[in-house]
Design an enzyme around this catalytic site. Sequence first.
Site, PDB file in Angstrom:
ATOM      1  CG  MET A 216      -8.742   6.894   2.192  1.00  0.00           C
ATOM      2  SD  MET A 216      -8.025   6.912   3.837  1.00  0.00           S
ATOM      3  CE  MET A 216      -6.998   5.441   3.771  1.00  0.00           C
TER       4      MET A 216
ATOM      5  CG  MET B 179     -11.490   2.831   1.958  1.00  0.00           C
ATOM      6  SD  MET B 179      -9.928   2.894   2.826  1.00  0.00           S
ATOM      7  CE  MET B 179      -8.823   3.026   1.438  1.00  0.00           C
TER       8      MET B 179
ATOM      9  CG  MET C 286     -11.575  -2.958   5.127  1.00  0.00           C
ATOM     10  SD  MET C 286     -10.027  -2.528   4.317  1.00  0.00           S
ATOM     11  CE  MET C 286      -9.190  -1.593   5.601  1.00  0.00           C
TER      12      MET C 286
ATOM     13  CG  ASP D 139      -5.242   2.397   0.807  1.00  0.00           C
ATOM     14  OD1 ASP D 139      -6.169   1.567   0.724  1.00  0.00           O
ATOM     15  OD2 ASP D 139      -4.119   2.121   1.265  1.00  0.00           O
TER      16      ASP D 139
ATOM     17  CG  ASP E 213      -6.132  -2.923   3.269  1.00  0.00           C
ATOM     18  OD1 ASP E 213      -5.072  -2.619   3.829  1.00  0.00           O
ATOM     19  OD2 ASP E 213      -6.800  -2.133   2.568  1.00  0.00           O
TER      20      ASP E 213
ATOM     21  CG  HIS F 196      -3.891  -1.610  -1.523  1.00  0.00           C
ATOM     22  ND1 HIS F 196      -4.943  -2.450  -1.832  1.00  0.00           N
ATOM     23  CD2 HIS F 196      -4.348  -0.781  -0.537  1.00  0.00           C
ATOM     24  CE1 HIS F 196      -5.974  -2.151  -1.070  1.00  0.00           C
ATOM     25  NE2 HIS F 196      -5.652  -1.145  -0.280  1.00  0.00           N
TER      26      HIS F 196
ATOM     27  CB  SER G  42      -0.904   0.014   1.224  1.00  0.00           C
ATOM     28  OG  SER G  42      -1.491   1.296   1.328  1.00  0.00           O
TER      29      SER G  42
ATOM     30  CG  HIS H 136      -9.281  -0.139  -0.517  1.00  0.00           C
ATOM     31  ND1 HIS H 136      -8.701  -0.343   0.727  1.00  0.00           N
ATOM     32  CD2 HIS H 136     -10.622  -0.225  -0.311  1.00  0.00           C
ATOM     33  CE1 HIS H 136      -9.653  -0.529   1.632  1.00  0.00           C
ATOM     34  NE2 HIS H 136     -10.823  -0.459   1.026  1.00  0.00           N
TER      35      HIS H 136
HETATM   36  C1  DX5 Z   1      -6.455   1.560   5.533  1.00  0.00           C
HETATM   37  C2  DX5 Z   1      -6.015   1.216   4.141  1.00  0.00           C
HETATM   38  C3  DX5 Z   1      -4.857   0.305   4.075  1.00  0.00           C
HETATM   39  C4  DX5 Z   1      -3.602   0.834   4.717  1.00  0.00           C
HETATM   40  C5  DX5 Z   1      -2.964  -0.340   5.375  1.00  0.00           C
HETATM   41  O1  DX5 Z   1      -7.682   2.168   5.486  1.00  0.00           O
HETATM   42  O2  DX5 Z   1      -7.065   0.616   3.419  1.00  0.00           O
HETATM   43  O3  DX5 Z   1      -4.591  -0.148   2.754  1.00  0.00           O
HETATM   44  O4  DX5 Z   1      -2.690   1.388   3.814  1.00  0.00           O
HETATM   45  O5  DX5 Z   1      -1.893   0.104   6.104  1.00  0.00           O
HETATM   46  P1  DX5 Z   1      -1.113  -0.841   7.123  1.00  0.00           P
HETATM   47  O6  DX5 Z   1      -0.602  -2.007   6.345  1.00  0.00           O
HETATM   48  O7  DX5 Z   1      -0.032   0.052   7.639  1.00  0.00           O
HETATM   49  O8  DX5 Z   1      -2.101  -1.252   8.184  1.00  0.00           O
HETATM   50 ZN    ZN Z   2      -6.547  -0.350   1.470  1.00  0.00          ZN
END
Ligand code: DX5
Ligand code: ZN
Length: 222
Positions: free
Chosen positions: A45, A76, A148, A43, A183, A41, A16, A74
């Site tokens: 948001m 969110m 998750m 993310d 994740d 990956h 990620s 991903h």
């Molecule tokens: C959290 C994200 C993850 C995040 C994971 O909301 O979806 O992908 O980057 O980070 P780590 O591996 O540090 O928990």
């Molecule tokens: Zn993620």
Amino acid sequence: MYDRIEYMEKVIISPSILSADFSNLKSEIDAVKNAGAKWIHIDVMDGHFVPNITIGVPVVKSIKKSTDLILDTHLMIENPKKYIEPFSKAGADILTFHYEACKNSEEVKETINLIKKNGVKAGISIKPKTQPEEIYEFLPLADLVLIMTVEPGFGGQEFIHDCAMKIPQIKEHAPENLIIQVDGGINNLTGKICKSLGANSLVAGSYIYKSDNYKKAIESLL
Ligand code: DX5
Ligand code: ZN
């Protein structure tokens, strides 16, 4: 694209980039590629579905130009349907949206269909408090399910062990070729637990990007 996913090794590691140094994003992506990663990956948001704001369409577009890794994206975000086309056009290879962001099961199905119509692999994700049985009916339609193992929103949180117990439940109801991804809080120990329960894709942010040897970190997850 389809072939590239199907012929991946048994466990797919998806670093990620949320924990990467954004001021050196290209070199951070190249570094995990050189360390053995085939996916990254991303993310996304929106500050509504989760409290944090991160990456948007223009950044995904730039990443696409700078790497040939699979862009495991991903979402969110609220109202994911609205953004499927822009993220597809930007070059996402996989688009995973949240079940909780959809109003009803019709909307879940429409979102999956729209992702596929755009030629992208479709993933469906559940937050820690969502029960796996809520998404059983969608598993045959999806290419990937993302369980998750932390509350979405931030990297570097602690793995929630109870969430891992959803893996065998999902596996039992999933078609054989469904990718089961986890994740949040993944490291060599929690990764091992998830693999033994049936996960075949691990997302890891801080464990890889905060380590001093990306290759060693990735290999310890395989
Ligand atoms: C959290 C994200 C993850 C995040 C994971 O909301 O979806 O992908 O980057 O980070 P780590 O591996 O540090 O928990
Ligand atoms: Zn993620």
